[in-house]
Write an enzyme that holds these catalytic residues in place. Sequence first.
Site, mmCIF file in Angstrom:
data_model
loop_
_atom_site.group_PDB
_atom_site.id
_atom_site.type_symbol
_atom_site.label_atom_id
_atom_site.label_comp_id
_atom_site.label_asym_id
_atom_site.label_seq_id
_atom_site.Cartn_x
_atom_site.Cartn_y
_atom_site.Cartn_z
ATOM 1 N N VAL A 6 1.209 -3.686 4.030
ATOM 2 C CA VAL A 6 1.102 -4.977 4.734
ATOM 3 C C VAL A 6 2.375 -5.808 4.572
ATOM 4 O O VAL A 6 2.523 -6.846 5.210
ATOM 5 C CB VAL A 6 -0.121 -5.794 4.238
ATOM 6 C CG1 VAL A 6 -1.418 -5.131 4.657
ATOM 7 C CG2 VAL A 6 -0.057 -5.990 2.739
ATOM 8 N N SER A 25 0.803 -1.237 0.000
ATOM 9 C CA SER A 25 0.000 0.000 0.000
ATOM 10 C C SER A 25 0.826 1.272 0.000
ATOM 11 O O SER A 25 0.312 2.359 -0.275
ATOM 12 C CB SER A 25 -0.939 0.013 1.215
ATOM 13 O OG SER A 25 -1.892 -1.013 1.100
ATOM 14 N N TYR A 50 -2.191 -2.808 -10.916
ATOM 15 C CA TYR A 50 -2.273 -2.564 -9.471
ATOM 16 C C TYR A 50 -1.624 -3.712 -8.695
ATOM 17 O O TYR A 50 -0.853 -3.486 -7.767
ATOM 18 C CB TYR A 50 -3.742 -2.387 -9.064
ATOM 19 C CG TYR A 50 -3.941 -2.197 -7.583
ATOM 20 C CD1 TYR A 50 -3.536 -1.038 -6.941
ATOM 21 C CD2 TYR A 50 -4.522 -3.209 -6.812
ATOM 22 C CE1 TYR A 50 -3.710 -0.869 -5.575
ATOM 23 C CE2 TYR A 50 -4.696 -3.045 -5.444
ATOM 24 C CZ TYR A 50 -4.288 -1.877 -4.836
ATOM 25 O OH TYR A 50 -4.460 -1.723 -3.470
ATOM 26 N N TYR A 58 -4.252 3.929 7.613
ATOM 27 C CA TYR A 58 -5.525 3.234 7.796
ATOM 28 C C TYR A 58 -6.333 3.911 8.915
ATOM 29 O O TYR A 58 -6.300 5.136 9.039
ATOM 30 C CB TYR A 58 -5.269 1.739 8.104
ATOM 31 C CG TYR A 58 -4.442 1.056 7.053
ATOM 32 C CD1 TYR A 58 -4.908 0.934 5.748
ATOM 33 C CD2 TYR A 58 -3.177 0.565 7.342
ATOM 34 C CE1 TYR A 58 -4.153 0.301 4.765
ATOM 35 C CE2 TYR A 58 -2.410 -0.067 6.368
ATOM 36 C CZ TYR A 58 -2.907 -0.189 5.080
ATOM 37 O OH TYR A 58 -2.146 -0.795 4.113
ATOM 38 N N LYS A 82 0.569 3.323 -2.978
ATOM 39 C CA LYS A 82 -0.630 4.129 -3.238
ATOM 40 C C LYS A 82 -0.318 5.625 -3.163
ATOM 41 O O LYS A 82 -0.758 6.422 -3.997
ATOM 42 C CB LYS A 82 -1.732 3.781 -2.230
ATOM 43 C CG LYS A 82 -2.257 2.354 -2.323
ATOM 44 C CD LYS A 82 -3.206 2.063 -1.167
ATOM 45 C CE LYS A 82 -3.806 0.658 -1.268
ATOM 46 N NZ LYS A 82 -4.652 0.343 -0.086
#
Lengths: 617, 617
Positions: free
Chosen positions: B269, B74, B199, B251, B77
Amino acid sequence: MRTAPRSPADSITPIARYLQTLHARYLPCQEGAVADYIPELTKADPHWFGICLATRDGHLYEIGDTRQAFTIQSISKALVYGLALEDCGEAHVRSRIGVEPSGDAFNAISLQAGSGRPFNPMINAGAIATTGQVLARGGKSRIARVLAYLSGCAGRPLEIDQDVYRSESSTGHRNRAIGWMLRNFNIIDEEPTDILETYFQQCAIQVTCRDLAVMGATLANQGINPITRQQAIAPDNVAHILSLMTSCGMYDYSGEWLYQVGLPAKSGVGGGILATLPGQLGIGVFSPPLDAQGNSTRGIQVCADLSKDLALHLFHNGTAPPPALRLSYDNTQVGSRQRRPPLQREVLQREGVRIRMLELQGELVFSTVEPILRAIELQSGTCAYFILNLRNVITADAVSLQLIADLQSVLTERGIGLLLCHVGKLATRLLHCGLKTETLFANDDFALEECENRLLAHVMGAHWQERPALSLAQCELLEGLADADIAWLDQRLRAAHYGAGEAIVRTGGAGDALYLLVAGSVEVQQARSGNQAGNRLEVLTAGMSFGEMAIIDRAPRSADVIALEPVVCRVMDLALFNRLDQERPDLKISLLHGITRRLSSNLRRANRETRAYRGSP
Amino acid sequence: MRTAPRSPADSITPIARYLQTLHARYLPCQEGAVADYIPELTKADPHWFGICLATRDGHLYEIGDTRQAFTIQSISKALVYGLALEDCGEAHVRSRIGVEPSGDAFNAISLQAGSGRPFNPMINAGAIATTGQVLARGGKSRIARVLAYLSGCAGRPLEIDQDVYRSESSTGHRNRAIGWMLRNFNIIDEEPTDILETYFQQCAIQVTCRDLAVMGATLANQGINPITRQQAIAPDNVAHILSLMTSCGMYDYSGEWLYQVGLPAKSGVGGGILATLPGQLGIGVFSPPLDAQGNSTRGIQVCADLSKDLALHLFHNGTAPPPALRLSYDNTQVGSRQRRPPLQREVLQREGVRIRMLELQGELVFSTVEPILRAIELQSGTCAYFILNLRNVITADAVSLQLIADLQSVLTERGIGLLLCHVGKLATRLLHCGLKTETLFANDDFALEECENRLLAHVMGAHWQERPALSLAQCELLEGLADADIAWLDQRLRAAHYGAGEAIVRTGGAGDALYLLVAGSVEVQQARSGNQAGNRLEVLTAGMSFGEMAIIDRAPRSADVIALEPVVCRVMDLALFNRLDQERPDLKISLLHGITRRLSSNLRRANRETRAYRGSP
């Protein structure tokens, strides 16, 4: 940045002109509606519109209705959180109220599953719980303490709008429901009644646009109100308040706001917005009409423009801390005021590069001190002594001072000296970090002399400092004179003795004598007021001379000369100095040669220093 | 800040020692579990643990497994959002993806009611939509461009972990569902297949802890990779990325993180956390075991300690920009190198206070330039000319330069001059802001001379500059000599004529003559390499002299002397200078008096300058 067309104005602040155009830009704006959830708020005039900037040093730029009173409403939530932290401590407050943004509406009865903790202090549930952590103390009620706290942030005594308060209270049923839910989950430890009335009054406190800007500047200024200079908010709590304003200060517009405006902020349904650029300035905007999220419509637009036009976005504002290293030079470029006899002078000219001065500046934090450590590491092979000059350091955090202390002990292990000078107010904290007393100096001159002395002792051995009384022949000024000439002078120069501390020459006195120092040492001082930094111009020892310039241009003495110990001088009075022209012109000529030699070398030293301080090659 | 017990270490960086203790502190930690939603990730060793700090100038502090490869997941991102902005522009991207934090889980299919916009680019829906805004270009596929972009941020070519990619792809059913929902709402304009595969590969890009720190430093450094010095991220997009990392990078722990750690950050993660202190440094932490929110357990603890121990919290880190005003002095303290004849000297001594130099420093932004404007406003009553010296300015944003330009036009309206010197690389931007060419100078010396000239013309009238050829009697060095003595010298001093640009004296040459300048002007230069800043030591005009020092101490010439125009000198050769001792000792004595007078006044000037540059009274 757009600015107004020039008018033949008397003001020279382009900033004031910019604010005029900004205010004019949004004055016509019709969007949004005045809050109407309580009757009293509907009385606000939708045309009210004020903008105020407050700098970190308390200067105000105002335009429009900046002195119009209105109720603070939710803006109080951010500040009262600071008071709750002071009263109950962070751990306790955090155990009762979260700091996560919630997707829910500001007045939702939303509590975290299980704990029943309100998500954050900016939603009503969290705000009421926060007010519940404010304690009635020292005979002061909760609201009295809230009022005093916010007044401290505004820098003037604030008051409650009783009509709005009554209106809030008489319609606050949903908040009462929230209050009882909080009681149910033991988020508050008493019946909610007093807490709720305090909360209603807190929201009804009257402020102006100017107050909001000053409150913002107080947050920008580590909690110190820039107008009153009082510590209105405990410094440790400022970061907590700013964090909450950033994550959830603008209701469900917080993400957009951070992205677009990028300033910690809090808005209220009274039409106010308080914004802060940490370390720099505070902003207050007031305009009652609100948008769908409950934020002042004009307020949002004005802050967006301010952020863009003045480059105030937290992450756009290019204020990376400038290098802490202001200037660096060695002992051959700038020496102490202690004038050295020829042998010592040679040693320092040869070895002086091993003494390095690093002038620091600005705010010392981890990332500004870290490169200094590396610079010293790089040079530690060739240098024996480093001096950190703190004269231009503005502030230093605990981390930076500890790094310097750790550096000193590591260097000591390697037999390298690290001295600090111009330590001023930092002295106590430096000692607390473990820096050795004997390594802290009031000014660079004394630190330089200490390093020179250590270096000279190291190179020349134990007896480097021995200064026996000298004969006239050994005086630099008389260098190259024939023995006969020396003898001739020896008969005519009167000997003068001075005790330690005695003044040999006084500023303003007549330049009627030239002094040859044959025993002891003297200090040339700018004034009489003791031995302050910068006051000591020169220290001269046996073999040197003073008073040359005055005796030639007949100007009054430009400094004091004080004996540092028992001193013996051979003195050439003006009469003799002049008589030489006829009696011994040859002698007079050699004397003048000596004087020009001394002036030349002083001039060369001064030019070296100027280049070093200027930072030019 | 806690540090390790001293070992007789060779390293002199307390920082390395601190990182050792920090690493040791959390190595034993057993909390958290390695991600297992795809088989490949379960292969990660829970003991892997690395910490890396990267400074804004590319220096790395590393401890532990900082070179162990793992998948970025992530964390990609945040960075890919920057690439999407570059490809499709902010307006378009914003129209497809929001920037509000969502209370929902990272993998929820949560889209904003109506628009179908994902709440933000950090949840899977928003991230997939973001990857959809990356364009295949110039023969490069989407993933090729993503890979190149992230490699630019890391400063080395990155690769994809094919096993993890296949694993992600073969189990990515929920993400496929999200992809089709995005297609359904026209958030993406094509079938999601390629976007999804891109992705999955993007998440499987292999990085190290070091890479994360360098990426963080790149974000801290306005998008310039501190190692490669390449602009890896467009500067305008850096603030957008940092804003998103701040509001939703961790998060559902983002609020807690901002409150406690206070650094824009993004976790993955894979066990990585990338954190940034804007303008200062980047942090990379790697440790696979994750907590309930999906953040690296050790990573959270390490970053919390780093923030606390090194005072890195965005709102705690006390880096308010230091004052832009470094130093301020007037023309009586520091003048140009143009030496003035007696009359002009008197005028400048009397009126020089009306010329004021303000030396600026550091980073010029609104809040650092604003006080300069006020300082000038305050002094504009007594000053006729202000010079802003930019020699120590590091960076200046558009706002600060525009404020200076606006200030100049306002001052001009009032008949006050505002000059800038040491404009260097800023020149073009300053002109673009509307500053007048004739007010920008290469160095302070030329700017000072310009102000002095204007002031002299103002006070002395049009003919202030006329410098007719002089007779010997008018030479300062011969001041006070009897007519007979002048006549005696007149017969013996040879006349020497020089053309413009001709060298009269060369550095290193023998000090065998003393020059009296009777017509024209000369420049004393440090070297021969033309007229660069700092190179011009003195400009002398008719009536002045040079070569005194060398002829007395017989040292070789210390500078060049170049004729600026046709020049006439009367020259006293060494032979005559020495012969005077016998032939005309009285004359020699007055001559030496003249020389000492000149040296004394130069010495006084040098001392004045030293005090001014030093900033001492």
